[in-house]
Design a protein around this motif. Sequence first.
Motif, PDB file in Angstrom:
ATOM      1  N   ASP A 114      -7.073  32.398 -22.088  1.00  0.00           N
ATOM      2  CA  ASP A 114      -7.218  30.995 -22.471  1.00  0.00           C
ATOM      3  C   ASP A 114      -5.876  30.296 -22.682  1.00  0.00           C
ATOM      4  O   ASP A 114      -5.818  29.072 -22.817  1.00  0.00           O
ATOM      5  N   HIS A 117      -5.504  27.844 -19.891  1.00  0.00           N
ATOM      6  CA  HIS A 117      -6.460  26.745 -19.733  1.00  0.00           C
ATOM      7  C   HIS A 117      -5.829  25.363 -19.875  1.00  0.00           C
ATOM      8  O   HIS A 117      -6.120  24.469 -19.055  1.00  0.00           O
ATOM      9  N   GLU A 166     -13.728  31.750 -16.833  1.00  0.00           N
ATOM     10  CA  GLU A 166     -13.939  31.410 -18.243  1.00  0.00           C
ATOM     11  C   GLU A 166     -13.504  29.989 -18.573  1.00  0.00           C
ATOM     12  O   GLU A 166     -13.588  29.566 -19.724  1.00  0.00           O
ATOM     13  N   PRO A 168     -13.527  26.321 -19.409  1.00  0.00           N
ATOM     14  CA  PRO A 168     -14.658  25.571 -19.973  1.00  0.00           C
ATOM     15  C   PRO A 168     -14.937  24.230 -19.304  1.00  0.00           C
ATOM     16  O   PRO A 168     -15.977  23.634 -19.543  1.00  0.00           O
ATOM     17  N   ARG A 172     -19.096  24.728 -13.617  1.00  0.00           N
ATOM     18  CA  ARG A 172     -19.014  26.153 -13.933  1.00  0.00           C
ATOM     19  C   ARG A 172     -19.442  27.013 -12.752  1.00  0.00           C
ATOM     20  O   ARG A 172     -18.830  28.038 -12.447  1.00  0.00           O
ATOM     21  N   GLN A 381     -21.720  22.112 -27.867  1.00  0.00           N
ATOM     22  CA  GLN A 381     -20.747  23.204 -27.886  1.00  0.00           C
ATOM     23  C   GLN A 381     -21.231  24.444 -27.147  1.00  0.00           C
ATOM     24  O   GLN A 381     -20.461  25.122 -26.475  1.00  0.00           O
TER      25      GLN A 381
END
Length: 1007
Positions: A114, A117, A166, A168, A172, A381
């Motif tokens: 992450d 990201h 992964e 976000p 997707r 979320q």
Amino acid sequence: MAKGFGAGKPKKGNKKREKAYLELIFALLKCPDNLKQKMLMANRNLIDSSLVKALEIVAIKLAEEGDDQSANFLIELANWLAEELGLLSSDSEICLRFWLQMKLAMDKRNGHLDAVHPILQTYLERDNLFIQRFRSWATCKLNNLASQDAKFLAVLLATFGSIISEFPLGDRAENVEQAIACHLTALEVLSLETSPKQWADAQDRLATACCNRIKGDQAENQQIAIDAYEKALQVFTREESAREWGKIQNNLGNAYRDRIWGDKTQNLELAIIAHQSALQVRSRDEYPELWAMTQMNLAVDYRQRVEGDKEKNLDIAIAANQAALQVYTRSVFPEAWADTQNNLGNVYRDQSEQIFGDKSENLNLALSAFQAALQVYTRNQFPEKWAQTQMNLGKVYLLDLKQTVKWIECFRAALEIFTPTDFPQHCFKASRNMGYAAFQSQLWWEAIEGFTTTIEAVETSRTWAKSESRRQEILEEAIDVYQNMVQACINAGQVEKAFEYSERSRSKRLVDLMASYNLSQGEEIPPKVQELLQQYEELQRQIDQERQSHKSENSRSDTRAAWEAYNEAIALLETQKQQVWENLRREDPVLAGEIQVNPLSLLEIQKLIDQPYTAILSFYTTNSDTHIFVVQQKQITLHTCTGQGLDRLQGWINQNWLLPYMNDSQKWETQINSILCELAERLQISQLISEHLQGIEELILVPHLLLHQIPFAALSTGEYQEYLGDKFLIRYTPSCQILEFCQQRDTVGIFNEISLQYGTVEDAEDNLPSARFEGEQLAKMYKIPPENRLIGSTQATSKNYRRLAQQVQVLHSCHHAQSRLDNPLESQLKLADGSITLGQLMTPSWRLPQLVEVFLSCCETNLGTPSLTDDILTLSTGFLCAGARSVVSTLWSVNDLATALFSIFYYQQRQEGKNRPEALQQAQIQLREFTKLDLNKIFHEVEVREKELIRNKRKYPSDSIEYEQWKREYNMYAKLNKRIIEIENSTQQFPFSDPRYWAAFICHGLR
């Protein structure tokens, strides 16, 4: 110009300047930070785009050597200079820069994905196709790098795959597709032998991405994941890589639990073994979070477990979830805590359904657990988990009959997230649950709402599957949804919608094949397909060779072992052929997703009816009833045979029609009339006619399941000695969509009936004297030239048959054929040197766009057992797939002499201008009314010719070719004459009046 630097254009390259770039770069690395700007200003003559590239190249080398600090400084300097110089970076430069930033960001955060990201988000804000662009660039670069550099990039590409999997933001489903592509590309470079750990890591990443995949066939995705995890375990062993081994065992357990292929019971046992293995290295003391994760997964295994005592399994599941909650607290691990609450809710609900313990208490515990999970799972979320919990909550409310509004609300909420295109598998489960619940509660509109979404999810999943067999499985697994949808629409008074959905479920495999034919007509066959076709034909040649060699031996002296070996050899070759067939189908444009076949609306179907006196009778059997949709040009009505559902009608046909035919055909022949009589009553034919078919003269029949095997022309109308075929012209179609394909091909107008070329294939194995006579009569009628007649074992070969089929517009086959109910693709037209199978007819090598009509005057050419999806795969539908507009075929093993007569009558009617259904009707009537006295009118020359041949016997030496020709002709006339004399000497005035002689012939396709 910026900051006082010179122009950004590179100077003319030379080795001296390149050396100066490197000297400046290494000087900058050694220079104190506060003097770097001054050093750059002192060397402003070197600042250009070539320096920026040199900085990036050196940064890559330093990154490979592990000097991340220096590499990071150089790449940041290169970025800054590029911006200051106003350089418009190329794709290559942008991707190279991102690559280095990605690596350095991960190194700073100890490999956390992450960390990249925010960087990726910045690039995507500038270019929303950056992910695809970067993958393309990396793939291209891999092909042009030395092996060591390629390996380094392959590892980073695999890492990038996991990052975007992964990520976000964005789509997707598309992100996961790109991730899988990255892993597969990396694995083309990495190998078990040269880079085992990197290879195993890429396999692990690929498996995880496939488990998360939204697109594609879920069964295939899960199997790829399992295979990849097991490959990774070849390297990551418990002894050498305990942590990695435990992680993969945990994930492998999840994959086995969700596996669609294989035995569900066995898959769950494998899942339990894998999770228990993971717990051997994931102890609570050393890895508490990982231990809790596997405990939670083990709980799901035991909840779903088939083996063992159900109540005990649920108790184990509760204990495992509660163990996980010792680590997963809401304050420290909120998402994992909610996951476990969700799992606990499912177990308590199962206990309530199974009535283990107090039902009311279990329901309250389940509700509390799901509501607790929803405190963490918010729609914004955690949309997927929120939707899943809504669905689970809906199932709990279903157990309380007073909570109708609540379960409908829950399922609708879940379906806001689980859409047919975004999450087809989840959507299928949620919408089917809603549809079934509403159906059972007789809430027809809510049932229609649920099933509509379910069917969209099924059809999306089906289009994503690239294997024909898997496509069939997906449809078969959901066929009950279509049945319930049809029934719900009927109960809601929506007859039009019911008919449209009944049509949507039919003959999808045949529709795919015909759509492919229409798309590829006139195009060159791709090289890969040609290669597969050659393999397919070679395997067929080997099968024919086996049969011919066995046929030539004295089969009476065969031992059982020899006979079994022969059959085993054939079966093995057929299995190999089936695999090649699957590979061929994978190359098909429809299965590859290049084209979609949209279902027809009622209005589109009504346009297929070109006459006001024509009606489509579409049959559809549900669990409880058989519905007959009567579709005319401007209206649709429904006739329901109440109580004639799958067991009482279709099961009855199987027991009384199909099985007796297969097991004792002679006994079956004696029962045909009584069976058809009862079937007419079950289908309420008399009532159907009086209430729905007044003013109708022609019927287009769309049978369902085993009704495909019924000779509707021989069903009684209820009037004295009147058959349905006397009252109506009749033709068949497997589905309305297939009829539309036939109409799209209808270029009959370009052929003048007089100029049509006819071809015949006659008595291919020299043992059907009536077929030889039949061919001669047709040749006289239509003046068929000798080159268009394949007569006997010397001419009627497979190669000649194909050549003839590609040349003529009307093809008449009168020889042996055989249906294979156990393996429809192996149904065959038997020829002199082997056979032509249904499988061959359905390949791209059989394209017959010029065929107007095919008459299969052979046995069982439309005999087949339809699958649950109502695909009737027969030699007749094979010719429709190959391009024919119309096919006349047979429903059972027909009588040689009766068939010859029927064919002659049929073509006489065609010569008089009758269309196919008219000619078929009149030929059937003529054959029924044919008397012994009429024999001499048609066969008057047979006895004369036999006597003439006897006289000519001495003309030919016994070892000459002429003698062999004489012998074949004499045998034909002698056998034919013997059969005629038998009929003349019988007591029957009308020798062919029984339906077994005339009712087997049906017409598919166009009028």
